[in-house]
Write a protein that holds these residues in place. Structure first.
Motif, PDB file in Angstrom:
ATOM      1  N   SER A 135       4.937  11.559  10.209  1.00 45.44           N
ATOM      2  CA  SER A 135       4.137  11.593   8.982  1.00 45.44           C
ATOM      3  C   SER A 135       4.793  10.760   7.894  1.00 45.44           C
ATOM      4  N   THR A 136       6.120  10.810   7.800  1.00 42.91           N
ATOM      5  CA  THR A 136       6.837  10.010   6.815  1.00 42.91           C
ATOM      6  C   THR A 136       6.677   8.527   7.100  1.00 42.91           C
ATOM      7  N   MET A 137       6.667   8.156   8.377  1.00 42.51           N
ATOM      8  CA  MET A 137       6.503   6.748   8.748  1.00 42.51           C
ATOM      9  C   MET A 137       5.144   6.207   8.307  1.00 42.51           C
ATOM     10  N   VAL A 138       4.113   7.043   8.326  1.00 42.71           N
ATOM     11  CA  VAL A 138       2.799   6.599   7.854  1.00 42.71           C
ATOM     12  C   VAL A 138       2.895   6.163   6.404  1.00 42.71           C
ATOM     13  N   GLY A 139       3.528   6.997   5.567  1.00 48.25           N
ATOM     14  CA  GLY A 139       3.695   6.630   4.169  1.00 48.25           C
ATOM     15  C   GLY A 139       4.535   5.375   3.993  1.00 48.25           C
ATOM     16  N   GLY A 140       5.510   5.159   4.882  1.00 48.49           N
ATOM     17  CA  GLY A 140       6.382   3.997   4.786  1.00 48.49           C
ATOM     18  C   GLY A 140       5.708   2.690   5.129  1.00 48.49           C
ATOM     19  N   LEU A 141       4.515   2.732   5.699  1.00 48.19           N
ATOM     20  CA  LEU A 141       3.786   1.508   6.036  1.00 48.19           C
ATOM     21  C   LEU A 141       3.184   0.832   4.814  1.00 48.19           C
ATOM     22  N   TYR A 142       3.118   1.547   3.676  1.00 49.26           N
ATOM     23  CA  TYR A 142       2.411   1.041   2.508  1.00 49.26           C
ATOM     24  C   TYR A 142       3.365   0.877   1.326  1.00 49.26           C
ATOM     25  N   PRO A 143       3.242  -0.227   0.562  1.00 44.34           N
ATOM     26  CA  PRO A 143       4.032  -0.374  -0.666  1.00 44.34           C
ATOM     27  C   PRO A 143       3.675   0.712  -1.677  1.00 44.34           C
ATOM     28  N   LYS A 144       4.594   0.966  -2.603  1.00 46.38           N
ATOM     29  CA  LYS A 144       4.375   2.016  -3.600  1.00 46.38           C
ATOM     30  C   LYS A 144       3.183   1.723  -4.503  1.00 46.38           C
ATOM     31  N   GLN A 146       0.301   0.678  -3.647  1.00 48.67           N
ATOM     32  CA  GLN A 146      -0.972   0.811  -2.928  1.00 48.67           C
ATOM     33  C   GLN A 146      -1.254   2.289  -2.643  1.00 48.67           C
ATOM     34  N   GLN A 147      -1.343   3.072  -3.729  1.00 44.46           N
ATOM     35  CA  GLN A 147      -1.492   4.517  -3.576  1.00 44.46           C
ATOM     36  C   GLN A 147      -2.817   4.893  -2.916  1.00 44.46           C
ATOM     37  N   ASN A 148      -3.910   4.259  -3.343  1.00 50.12           N
ATOM     38  CA  ASN A 148      -5.210   4.594  -2.757  1.00 50.12           C
ATOM     39  C   ASN A 148      -5.272   4.203  -1.294  1.00 50.12           C
ATOM     40  N   LYS A 149      -4.691   3.033  -0.959  1.00 45.69           N
ATOM     41  CA  LYS A 149      -4.651   2.596   0.434  1.00 45.69           C
ATOM     42  C   LYS A 149      -3.818   3.568   1.278  1.00 45.69           C
ATOM     43  N   LEU A 498       5.270  16.820 -14.567  1.00 44.79           N
ATOM     44  CA  LEU A 498       6.513  16.722 -13.800  1.00 44.79           C
ATOM     45  C   LEU A 498       6.481  15.586 -12.782  1.00 44.79           C
ATOM     46  N   THR A 499       5.303  15.061 -12.448  1.00 43.91           N
ATOM     47  CA  THR A 499       5.223  13.971 -11.472  1.00 43.91           C
ATOM     48  C   THR A 499       5.558  12.623 -12.090  1.00 43.91           C
ATOM     49  N   HIS A 500       5.572  12.536 -13.437  1.00 40.69           N
ATOM     50  CA  HIS A 500       5.876  11.274 -14.136  1.00 40.69           C
ATOM     51  C   HIS A 500       5.005  10.132 -13.619  1.00 40.69           C
ATOM     52  N   GLU A 501       3.703  10.406 -13.513  1.00 42.79           N
ATOM     53  CA  GLU A 501       2.715   9.389 -13.136  1.00 42.79           C
ATOM     54  C   GLU A 501       2.985   8.786 -11.753  1.00 42.79           C
ATOM     55  N   ALA A 502       3.581   9.549 -10.846  1.00 44.98           N
ATOM     56  CA  ALA A 502       3.898   9.018  -9.512  1.00 44.98           C
ATOM     57  C   ALA A 502       2.641   8.610  -8.750  1.00 44.98           C
ATOM     58  N   GLU A 503       1.514   9.221  -9.083  1.00 50.17           N
ATOM     59  CA  GLU A 503       0.278   8.893  -8.381  1.00 50.17           C
ATOM     60  C   GLU A 503      -0.473   7.744  -9.035  1.00 50.17           C
ATOM     61  N   GLU A 506       1.588   1.213 -10.592  1.00 51.42           N
ATOM     62  CA  GLU A 506       0.898  -0.060 -10.424  1.00 51.42           C
ATOM     63  C   GLU A 506       1.898  -1.198 -10.463  1.00 51.42           C
ATOM     64  N   GLY A 507       1.843  -2.048  -9.462  1.00 48.51           N
ATOM     65  CA  GLY A 507       2.612  -3.272  -9.484  1.00 48.51           C
ATOM     66  C   GLY A 507       4.096  -3.112  -9.365  1.00 48.51           C
ATOM     67  N   LYS A 508       4.555  -2.033  -8.801  1.00 51.59           N
ATOM     68  CA  LYS A 508       5.992  -1.820  -8.689  1.00 51.59           C
ATOM     69  C   LYS A 508       6.453  -2.056  -7.270  1.00 51.59           C
ATOM     70  N   ASP A 509       7.638  -2.638  -7.156  1.00 51.12           N
ATOM     71  CA  ASP A 509       8.199  -2.923  -5.849  1.00 51.12           C
ATOM     72  C   ASP A 509       8.610  -1.644  -5.181  1.00 51.12           C
ATOM     73  N   GLU A 510       8.542  -1.581  -3.868  1.00 50.88           N
ATOM     74  CA  GLU A 510       8.879  -0.369  -3.129  1.00 50.88           C
ATOM     75  C   GLU A 510      10.371  -0.121  -3.073  1.00 50.88           C
ATOM     76  N   GLN A 511      11.184  -1.188  -3.226  1.00 56.70           N
ATOM     77  CA  GLN A 511      12.624  -1.014  -3.047  1.00 56.70           C
ATOM     78  C   GLN A 511      13.196  -0.134  -4.139  1.00 56.70           C
ATOM     79  N   GLN A 512      14.056   0.768  -3.800  1.00 57.32           N
ATOM     80  CA  GLN A 512      14.730   1.631  -4.761  1.00 57.32           C
ATOM     81  C   GLN A 512      16.162   1.161  -4.900  1.00 57.32           C
TER      82      GLN A 512
END
Length: 524
Positions: A135-144, A146-149, A498-503, A506-512
């Motif tokens: 399930s985690t790998m599914v989320g990892g397929l998409y950049p941060k 692309q929330q709707n995608k 508390l989510t700090h607009e995580a959902e 927009e336009g942010k790179d996935e790398q942390q």
């Protein structure tokens, strides 16, 4: 991993090809799990002297074992997530989990009690390794950004889960009830074998996702994550959480007279302690997001505690108190385990499209809102079972002389499905949006552990039906879920802060910052 790597993935119908590999792998894994689940309780309660002999257990004993088993299946996701985060990575952990599942389902085909219990243990270990990580790998397929995608990707993935579940209940259920229970268990094992081969074949589409994440922070900032269990005893809040949970377990053991539940709670004290350690490891924004994720787990426990009556109490109710005749054809009770999955295949796109339409109209559409609505709708399904329980008639000896109609079960499963489509796919996506990358598998494991605790709650409620009666249990679940969902809606605004607009990234790179993949060839 940068967004460039993810953007360059090979696509099919607008989604990474890797999504469809994970879709097929999970479809076959769920075929094996739900196929076995569809016949497990029926096998336990089947008469030993029948043409298709079972174990002849009492209903409450069978439902109790079902509750323990389904709880451990998901609680095992916590160590499975930790192993993925710290040792193997998610991709390799899924492969190991698949091997364990093939072995477990195959062993269940052997008609011996040692094989029965060994098979259950192997399945618990296998699901613990596979379920949170795929399930985690599914989320990892998409950049941060692309929330709707990503949400739609989880809906597609979720349809794979239920395609496998629908086929399993019909095929494995029929084989188990009409040919032989152990043939059904063996068929589930064959399904898992196909899933494992699919995953192995599709590795070329998954090389960039699910790899081990290395924590490159300095020792001072990364010290909490070096040794999770010793870190429990280095901070006041983790010691307090651990101690309170241990004290609760001891009270259940010695005051409540239940050593099994006492030991369970004491074991969960380590999970609580590690959860606090993970919280301490974050910065201010990460801590807030982790906190709201933990709070969402309570919603998950309530939801699955009610929903999972399907495999236990509702399964037995279908077999013993429902009129299953369609003319001269008797519908196998296990087939009702497919109704939920079939409804999901029918309504998944409709529900997903509704939420898109709802959001475009400027209405509240956060994941927490959808989860609360899902709990309420799912709870309403039990009102139909309350009506059904009133149709059942008994003689003076307590034997059933009049059964309820099948339509009540179908209507209950319809509402359960609509509630599930509101809550479950978005909960999976929600966690991948909020969890820090270095703790992604653990947080997904904690989600499935909460699901497991919900399964155990379901078992406890199912056991109590023999004492309080089905009408009281069904109606109580419906009322409680409605009230609980309304309470979540009442505190929605502070939870969303508390989510700090995580959902809404927009336009942010996935790398942390401070993290990179263990394989440097996969980094830009």
């Amino acid at each position: 991993m940068t967004a460039t790597v993810l953007a360059n993935q090979k696509k099919l119908f607008g989604h990474p090809v890797g999504l469809y590999i994970l879709f097929l792998t999970e479809m076959w894994e769920r075929f094996s799990y739900y196929g076995m689940r569809a016949i497990l309780v029926l096998y336990l309660v089947a008469e030993t002297a029948s043409d298709n002999p079972g174990l002849g257990w009492a209903n409450d004993s069978a439902i109790a074992l079902y509750g323990w088993y389904t709880m451990f299946v998901y609680v095992a996701s916590i160590p499975g997530g930790i192993i993925a985060d710290k040792i193997l990575g998610q991709r390799k952990s899924v492969f190991v989990g698949g091997l364990l599942l093939v072995a477990g389902h195959s062993v269940l085909a052997i008609e011996q009690m040692w094989a029965f219990y060994l098979g259950l243990i192997l399945i618990v270990m296998g699901v613990g390794m596979l379920k949170p990580n795929i399930s985690t790998m599914v989320g990892g397929l998409y950049p941060k950004n692309q929330q709707n995608k990503r949400d739609m990707g989880f809906y597609i993935f979720y349809m794979g889960i239920n395609l496998g579940a629908a086929a399993a209940a019909l095929i494995v259920g029929y084989v188990g009830e009409n040919i032989g229970w152990h043939y059904g268990f063996g068929l589930a094992g064959i399904g898992m074998g196909v899933g494992q081969l699919t995953y192995w074949w599709g590795q070329k589409y998954l090389k960039h996702v699910g790899n081990l994440v290395i924590d490159d922070r300095d020792d001072e900032n990364a010290k909490e994550s070096k040794n999770l269990f010793s870190a429990i005893f280095k901070h006041t809040n983790s010691i307090i959480g651990f101690s309170i949970t241990v004290a609760l377990g001891l009270a259940i053991w010695f005051l409540g007279g239940s050593w099994s539940y006492g030991l369970l709670v004491i074991a969960l004290a380590f999970a609580v302690g590690v959860g606090v350690v993970v919280y301490n490891d974050g910065n201010k924004v990460e801590k807030d997001r982790i906190l709201v994720t933990y709070l969402s787990f309570l919603i998950i426990i309530i939801f699955w505690g009610a929903f999972e009556q399907a495999g236990g109490l509702l399964n037995v109710y279908a077999a013993q108190k429902t009129d299953l005749s369609l003319g001269s054809f008797m519908v196998p009770a296990s087939w009702f385990q497919s109704v939920n999955a079939i409804f999901i295949l029918v309504f998944a796109t409709i529900v997903g499209s509704f939420w898109v339409w709802w959001k475009n109209r400027g209405k509240e559409s956060s994941s927490l809102f959808k989860m609360a609505i899902g709990v309420i709708i799912m709870g309403w399904g039990f009102f139909f079972m309350s009506v059904a329980s009133k149709e059942v008639g008994y003689d003076a000896a307590g034997e059933v002389i009049q059964k309820s109609g099948m339509q009540w079960l179908v209507l209950a499963y319809l509402f359960h499905t609509l509630g599930e489509l509101c809550a479950s796919p978005v909960a999976l996506s929600f966690i991948t949006k909020l969890a820090p990358e270095r703790w992604m598998a653990f947080m997904m494991g904690a989600y499935f552990a909460a699901t497991g605790l919900g399964n155990k709650v379901a078992g406890l409620l199912g056991e109590s039906a023999s004492e309080f009666g089905e009408f009281a249990i069904f109606t109580g679940i419906a009322v409680f879920c409605t009230i609980f969902g309304l309470l979540v809606l009442a505190v929605l605004k502070p939870l969303k802060r508390l989510t700090h607009e995580a959902e809404n990234l927009e336009g942010k790179d996935e790398q942390q910052e401070g993290f990179e993949l263990a394989d440097p060839k996969l980094n830009d």
